[in-house]
Design a protein around this motif. Structure first.
Motif, PDB file in Angstrom:
ATOM      1  N   THR A   1       0.841  -1.194   0.000  1.00  0.00           N
ATOM      2  CA  THR A   1       0.000   0.000   0.000  1.00  0.00           C
ATOM      3  C   THR A   1       0.877   1.244   0.000  1.00  0.00           C
ATOM      4  N   ASP A   2       0.502   2.224  -0.828  1.00  0.00           N
ATOM      5  CA  ASP A   2       1.212   3.500  -0.849  1.00  0.00           C
ATOM      6  C   ASP A   2       0.198   4.613  -1.100  1.00  0.00           C
ATOM      7  N   ALA A   3       0.021   5.493  -0.103  1.00  0.00           N
ATOM      8  CA  ALA A   3      -0.924   6.613  -0.215  1.00  0.00           C
ATOM      9  C   ALA A   3      -0.150   7.899  -0.484  1.00  0.00           C
ATOM     10  N   THR A   4      -0.560   8.646  -1.498  1.00  0.00           N
ATOM     11  CA  THR A   4       0.108   9.915  -1.855  1.00  0.00           C
ATOM     12  C   THR A   4      -0.931  10.970  -2.202  1.00  0.00           C
ATOM     13  N   PRO A   5      -0.630  12.268  -2.046  1.00  0.00           N
ATOM     14  CA  PRO A   5       0.636  12.802  -1.529  1.00  0.00           C
ATOM     15  C   PRO A   5       0.685  12.751  -0.007  1.00  0.00           C
ATOM     16  N   GLU A   6       1.859  12.894   0.549  1.00  0.00           N
ATOM     17  CA  GLU A   6       2.072  12.941   1.989  1.00  0.00           C
ATOM     18  C   GLU A   6       3.042  14.085   2.302  1.00  0.00           C
ATOM     19  N   PRO A   7       2.648  15.069   3.111  1.00  0.00           N
ATOM     20  CA  PRO A   7       1.326  15.253   3.727  1.00  0.00           C
ATOM     21  C   PRO A   7       0.302  15.718   2.689  1.00  0.00           C
ATOM     22  N   VAL A   8      -0.948  15.835   3.138  1.00  0.00           N
ATOM     23  CA  VAL A   8      -2.023  16.259   2.245  1.00  0.00           C
ATOM     24  C   VAL A   8      -2.961  17.199   3.008  1.00  0.00           C
ATOM     25  N   LYS A   9      -3.555  18.134   2.289  1.00  0.00           N
ATOM     26  CA  LYS A   9      -4.507  19.043   2.915  1.00  0.00           C
ATOM     27  C   LYS A   9      -5.857  18.353   3.088  1.00  0.00           C
ATOM     28  N   LYS A  10      -6.515  18.680   4.197  1.00  0.00           N
ATOM     29  CA  LYS A  10      -7.831  18.110   4.468  1.00  0.00           C
ATOM     30  C   LYS A  10      -8.786  18.459   3.342  1.00  0.00           C
TER      31      LYS A  10
ATOM     32  N   LYS B   1      -5.409   0.538  -7.428  1.00  0.00           N
ATOM     33  CA  LYS B   1      -5.370   1.992  -7.439  1.00  0.00           C
ATOM     34  C   LYS B   1      -6.769   2.543  -7.230  1.00  0.00           C
ATOM     35  N   THR B   2      -6.875   3.488  -6.295  1.00  0.00           N
ATOM     36  CA  THR B   2      -8.151   4.162  -6.063  1.00  0.00           C
ATOM     37  C   THR B   2      -7.870   5.500  -5.396  1.00  0.00           C
ATOM     38  N   THR B   3      -8.926   6.304  -5.245  1.00  0.00           N
ATOM     39  CA  THR B   3      -8.781   7.614  -4.598  1.00  0.00           C
ATOM     40  C   THR B   3      -9.777   7.752  -3.458  1.00  0.00           C
ATOM     41  N   VAL B   4      -9.387   8.568  -2.468  1.00  0.00           N
ATOM     42  CA  VAL B   4     -10.253   8.888  -1.343  1.00  0.00           C
ATOM     43  C   VAL B   4     -10.048  10.355  -0.992  1.00  0.00           C
ATOM     44  N   THR B   5     -10.973  10.897  -0.242  1.00  0.00           N
ATOM     45  CA  THR B   5     -10.834  12.274   0.234  1.00  0.00           C
ATOM     46  C   THR B   5     -10.192  12.271   1.608  1.00  0.00           C
ATOM     47  N   ALA B   6      -9.108  13.033   1.755  1.00  0.00           N
ATOM     48  CA  ALA B   6      -8.387  13.085   3.023  1.00  0.00           C
ATOM     49  C   ALA B   6      -9.236  13.751   4.095  1.00  0.00           C
ATOM     50  N   GLY B   7      -9.392  13.082   5.235  1.00  0.00           N
ATOM     51  CA  GLY B   7     -10.204  13.641   6.299  1.00  0.00           C
ATOM     52  C   GLY B   7      -9.457  13.871   7.596  1.00  0.00           C
ATOM     53  N   SER B   8      -8.631  12.903   7.991  1.00  0.00           N
ATOM     54  CA  SER B   8      -7.892  13.020   9.259  1.00  0.00           C
ATOM     55  C   SER B   8      -6.636  12.168   9.197  1.00  0.00           C
ATOM     56  N   ASP B   9      -5.714  12.475  10.121  1.00  0.00           N
ATOM     57  CA  ASP B   9      -4.478  11.689  10.186  1.00  0.00           C
ATOM     58  C   ASP B   9      -4.802  10.220  10.416  1.00  0.00           C
ATOM     59  N   GLY B  10      -4.024   9.356   9.782  1.00  0.00           N
ATOM     60  CA  GLY B  10      -4.229   7.935  10.022  1.00  0.00           C
ATOM     61  C   GLY B  10      -3.521   7.061   9.012  1.00  0.00           C
ATOM     62  N   TYR B  11      -3.833   5.784   9.073  1.00  0.00           N
ATOM     63  CA  TYR B  11      -3.151   4.775   8.264  1.00  0.00           C
ATOM     64  C   TYR B  11      -4.107   4.171   7.237  1.00  0.00           C
TER      65      TYR B  11
END
Length: 260
Positions: free
Chosen positions: A162-171, A226-236
């Motif tokens: 698993t690799d989530a990008t970008p890091e960090p990301v704006k809410k 591969k998929t996308t999500v909306t960043a909401g809060s810090d986590g894994y």
């Protein structure tokens, strides 16, 4: 029969594997013993990587008439695919004769080690195997095979990333989560993409211990994810695969995302 693992001789005694095909002079009277309570790997699935050799413990009970001496009888478990342990399509015999302890004048509790080498398996061998047993009279070469003592799943190991990008990301911004699902190919000795499999994207909020499923996607023809999500809060974020009857379940290591 593609596998016939050898069984070590003990103190010069005849190894079980040496009599898998009885000699012409062998006696026709089989050892008067009966197997029961066969349990291999504590009933858990056996999982093999692309090049791994796995040793598992088997326990079982041997019963016999009180008039029968078992001092010259070797016993051991047999894992097989097919209709019978003796004439199996694929067969693994215990690496060493069982070590037994006397419970009564008619009962022995025994344990033995079974070795499965991935290099000796075809990919099609993954699935449910049967368990049986073999007894050998070392004086007469007579043998007894017993079938249908249980079943044990034998599975190809899976890997997941698993690799989530970008890091960090704006809410509120979009995160792209990629990964790869592969599984052991016993014939090539490598891992290859596992296509068309449902894989769950999961999230664990920072400070919590439990993952929850965000969505389920399907691995590509190469096992890519591969998929996308909306960043909401810090986590894994991690991908998790439930496994199949031939392939092990696996969850990737969580990738931490700092949401600002």
């Amino acid at each position: 029969m593609r596998i016939r693992a050898t069984v070590a001789a003990v103190s010069g005694a005849l190894a079980l594997s040496a009599v898998a095909v009885p000699a012409a002079h062998a006696a026709t009277t089989a050892p008067d013993v009966t197997f029961s309570n066969m349990k291999v790997n504590s009933g858990k699935a056996i999982t093999l990587g692309a090049t791994s050799t796995v040793k598992v413990k088997a326990t079982y009970t041997v019963t016999h008439p009180s008039s029968v001496s078992t001092s010259n009888i070797l016993t051991g478990p047999v894992l097989y695919r097919g209709t019978s342990a003796k004439d199996a399509d694929t067969q693994v015999i215990s690496d060493d004769p069982g070590t037994c302890s006397k419970v009564s004048s008619t009962t022995l509790n025994c344990s033995a080690t079974v070795t499965l080498p991935a290099a000796e398996l075809y990919n099609s061998d993954a699935g449910t195997w049967k368990t049986g047993a073999l007894a050998v009279d070392t004086k007469s070469d007579a043998t007894k095979w017993q079938n249908d003592l249980g079943t044990i799943p034998v599975r190809r190991a899976a890997k997941l990333s698993t690799d989530a990008t970008p890091e960090p990301v704006k809410k509120g911004k979009t995160l792209t989560v990629t990964g790869s699902l592969t599984r052991a190919n016993w014939e090539s000795g490598k891992y290859a993409g596992f296509a068309g499999q449902p894989v769950r994207l999961q999230f664990r909020k920072a400070g919590s211990t439990a993952y929850t499923t965000v969505k389920t996607i399907t691995s590509s023809s190469t096992g890519a994810l591969k998929t996308t999500v909306t960043a909401g809060s810090d986590g894994y974020y991690r991908y998790s695969f439930a496994g199949t009857s031939t392939t092990s379940a696996v969850s990737a290591t969580g990738d931490y995302v700092d949401v600002r």
